[in-house]
Design a protein around this motif. Structure first.
Motif, short mmCIF file in Angstrom:
data_model
loop_
_atom_site.label_atom_id
_atom_site.label_comp_id
_atom_site.label_asym_id
_atom_site.label_seq_id
_atom_site.Cartn_x
_atom_site.Cartn_y
_atom_site.Cartn_z
N THR A 231 -7.88 1.84 1.45
CA THR A 231 -7.71 3.05 0.65
C THR A 231 -6.57 3.85 1.26
O THR A 231 -6.56 4.09 2.48
CB THR A 231 -8.99 3.90 0.64
OG1 THR A 231 -10.04 3.17 -0.01
CG2 THR A 231 -8.76 5.21 -0.11
N VAL A 232 -5.60 4.24 0.44
CA VAL A 232 -4.44 4.99 0.91
C VAL A 232 -4.34 6.29 0.15
O VAL A 232 -4.49 6.33 -1.08
CB VAL A 232 -3.14 4.16 0.75
CG1 VAL A 232 -1.92 5.01 1.10
CG2 VAL A 232 -3.18 2.93 1.64
N ILE A 233 -4.08 7.36 0.88
CA ILE A 233 -3.90 8.70 0.32
C ILE A 233 -2.46 9.11 0.58
O ILE A 233 -2.00 9.10 1.73
CB ILE A 233 -4.86 9.71 0.98
CG1 ILE A 233 -6.31 9.23 0.82
CG2 ILE A 233 -4.69 11.10 0.39
CD1 ILE A 233 -7.24 9.81 1.85
N ALA A 234 -1.73 9.44 -0.48
CA ALA A 234 -0.32 9.80 -0.35
C ALA A 234 0.01 10.85 -1.40
O ALA A 234 -0.82 11.22 -2.23
CB ALA A 234 0.57 8.57 -0.52
N GLU A 235 1.23 11.33 -1.37
CA GLU A 235 1.65 12.33 -2.35
C GLU A 235 1.76 11.71 -3.74
O GLU A 235 1.38 12.33 -4.74
CB GLU A 235 2.98 12.94 -1.94
CG GLU A 235 3.49 14.02 -2.90
CD GLU A 235 4.80 14.65 -2.46
OE1 GLU A 235 5.31 15.53 -3.19
OE2 GLU A 235 5.33 14.25 -1.40
N HIS A 236 2.29 10.50 -3.81
CA HIS A 236 2.55 9.84 -5.08
C HIS A 236 1.67 8.59 -5.23
O HIS A 236 1.54 7.81 -4.29
CB HIS A 236 4.02 9.45 -5.18
CG HIS A 236 4.97 10.59 -5.01
ND1 HIS A 236 5.11 11.59 -5.94
CD2 HIS A 236 5.80 10.91 -3.98
CE1 HIS A 236 6.01 12.47 -5.52
NE2 HIS A 236 6.44 12.08 -4.34
N LEU A 237 1.15 8.38 -6.42
CA LEU A 237 0.29 7.23 -6.65
C LEU A 237 1.06 5.92 -6.60
O LEU A 237 0.51 4.89 -6.20
CB LEU A 237 -0.45 7.36 -7.98
CG LEU A 237 -1.51 6.29 -8.25
CD1 LEU A 237 -2.51 6.19 -7.10
CD2 LEU A 237 -2.24 6.58 -9.57
N SER A 238 2.33 5.93 -6.98
CA SER A 238 3.11 4.69 -6.86
C SER A 238 3.15 4.23 -5.41
O SER A 238 3.06 3.03 -5.13
CB SER A 238 4.54 4.91 -7.38
OG SER A 238 5.16 6.01 -6.74
N ASP A 239 3.24 5.17 -4.46
CA ASP A 239 3.21 4.82 -3.04
C ASP A 239 1.81 4.40 -2.61
O ASP A 239 1.63 3.37 -1.95
CB ASP A 239 3.66 6.01 -2.19
CG ASP A 239 5.15 6.29 -2.29
OD1 ASP A 239 5.92 5.34 -2.55
OD2 ASP A 239 5.55 7.45 -2.11
N ALA A 240 0.80 5.20 -2.97
CA ALA A 240 -0.56 4.91 -2.52
C ALA A 240 -1.02 3.54 -3.00
O ALA A 240 -1.59 2.75 -2.24
CB ALA A 240 -1.51 6.00 -3.01
N ASP A 241 -0.77 3.23 -4.26
CA ASP A 241 -1.20 1.97 -4.84
C ASP A 241 -0.49 0.78 -4.18
O ASP A 241 -1.12 -0.21 -3.77
CB ASP A 241 -0.93 2.00 -6.34
CG ASP A 241 -1.60 0.86 -7.09
OD1 ASP A 241 -2.53 0.24 -6.54
OD2 ASP A 241 -1.20 0.59 -8.24
N ALA A 242 0.82 0.88 -4.06
CA ALA A 242 1.59 -0.23 -3.50
C ALA A 242 1.26 -0.46 -2.04
O ALA A 242 1.08 -1.60 -1.59
CB ALA A 242 3.09 0.03 -3.68
N TRP A 243 1.16 0.61 -1.25
CA TRP A 243 0.92 0.43 0.18
C TRP A 243 -0.53 0.07 0.47
O TRP A 243 -0.82 -0.51 1.53
CB TRP A 243 1.39 1.66 0.94
CG TRP A 243 2.89 1.69 1.01
CD1 TRP A 243 3.73 2.31 0.15
CD2 TRP A 243 3.72 1.01 1.96
NE1 TRP A 243 5.05 2.07 0.50
CE2 TRP A 243 5.07 1.28 1.61
CE3 TRP A 243 3.45 0.22 3.07
CZ2 TRP A 243 6.13 0.77 2.34
CZ3 TRP A 243 4.53 -0.29 3.80
CH2 TRP A 243 5.86 -0.01 3.43
#
Length: 298
Positions: A231-243
């Motif tokens: 599970t990744v939490i980031a500012e942008h979902l494109s980043d969170a999903d990919a990483w």
């Protein structure tokens, strides 16, 4: 997921005196997407209610449009038409080039742990869902935050979400991270005013993530056995999903990818229940009895 069981999402549902939730849902991208808008009043003014409904419908319509454009499982999508030679790259929708360039950058940054080229053809499914939700949220839900009655908004698809809160609003999303080893149980909770959360791994769809690194011969790619759930939490979902996908491919014992990832936090859960956590790119480990451990003073 906001307001429904699986991977991650807002589990609170609010209280009778709290913000009122307006929800619109649609089946798309092989999952269920939902657009959530929270208002201070239970019954917004008719013009505000109409703008909320229109924005939710537009966000879900855009996800339908992007699914029709990018799905490799639809023979009429532009991705499929490019693959079989029925569409020339110069005639394709410019958003395909935008996503393709983002995938190339991600492949380089991740050391090849992410790659949208599968067996010689372009398959952006590991990136495009998060990107699509982020795009639709910014275009259609974010403008609602200017309405006096709107407290927050969020768009989710298959448990991946982009969350927004109006400036000055007394609201924090309560994101529950599901336990991949105990269906229905929550492993952790994360308070989040703004940002994105994505979960990747075998707990919902089984072993489906491919290790794309070139150690495998062409055409021999196989889903990773015993993969962790990330599970990744980031500012942008494109980043969170990919990483999140990168983290699954890297495996439980490898966090070296963090140094090249955007600012993010998250957790990995191994198939045997072991857990690793990090915050803003730094691993947070459980303290052991260590006389050399540096503990800040008062």
């Amino acid at each position: 997921m906001i307001g429904s069981p699986p991977a991650a999402g807002d589990r609170t549902g609010g209280t009778p005196s709290g913000p009122h939730r307006h929800v619109a849902t649609a089946e798309l991208m092989g999952t269920v997407a939902s657009a959530h808008v929270l208002t201070a009043s239970r019954s917004p003014a008719p013009d505000v209610a109409a703008r909320i409904a229109a924005a939710q419908a537009a966000a879900l319509d855009e996800l339908h449009e992007l699914d029709a454009l990018f799905s490799p499982f639809r023979t009429d999508s532009q991705i499929s038409l490019l693959r079989d030679g029925s569409l020339r790259p110069e005639d394709a929708d410019p958003r395909i080039l935008q996503v393709s360039e983002a995938c190339v950058r991600l492949a380089a940054a991740s050391g090849g742990r992410f790659d949208a080229n599968r067996d010689g053809w372009f398959d952006p499914t590991g990136y495009v869902k998060g990107w699509a939700v982020e795009q639709a949220s910014a275009r259609h839900l974010a403008p609602l935050l200017a309405e006096d009655d709107v407290v927050a908004a969020g768009l989710t698809a298959g448990g991946d979400m982009q969350l927004l809160t109006a400036p000055g609003a007394d609201w924090t999303w309560n994101v529950g991270i599901a336990d991949p080893l105990r269906p229905g149980a929550v492993l952790a909770r994360v308070p989040l005013r703004e940002g994105a959360v994505a979960t990747s791994g075998p707990s919902e769809r089984g072993a489906h993530i491919i290790d794309p690194r070139p150690s495998r011969a062409p055409g021999t790619a196989r889903a990773i056995a015993g993969a962790p759930t990330a599970t990744v939490i980031a500012e942008h979902l494109s980043d969170a999903d990919a990483w999140a996908t990168v983290a699954v491919v890297a495996g439980f014992d490898d966090l070296t990818w963090l140094r090249d990832a955007p600012d993010c936090s998250g957790m990995l859960v191994a198939a045997d229940g072991r857990i690793r956590r990090w915050a803003h790119g730094v691993e947070v480990a459980i303290a052991e009895d260590d006389p050399a451990l540096l503990i800040p003073g008062p």
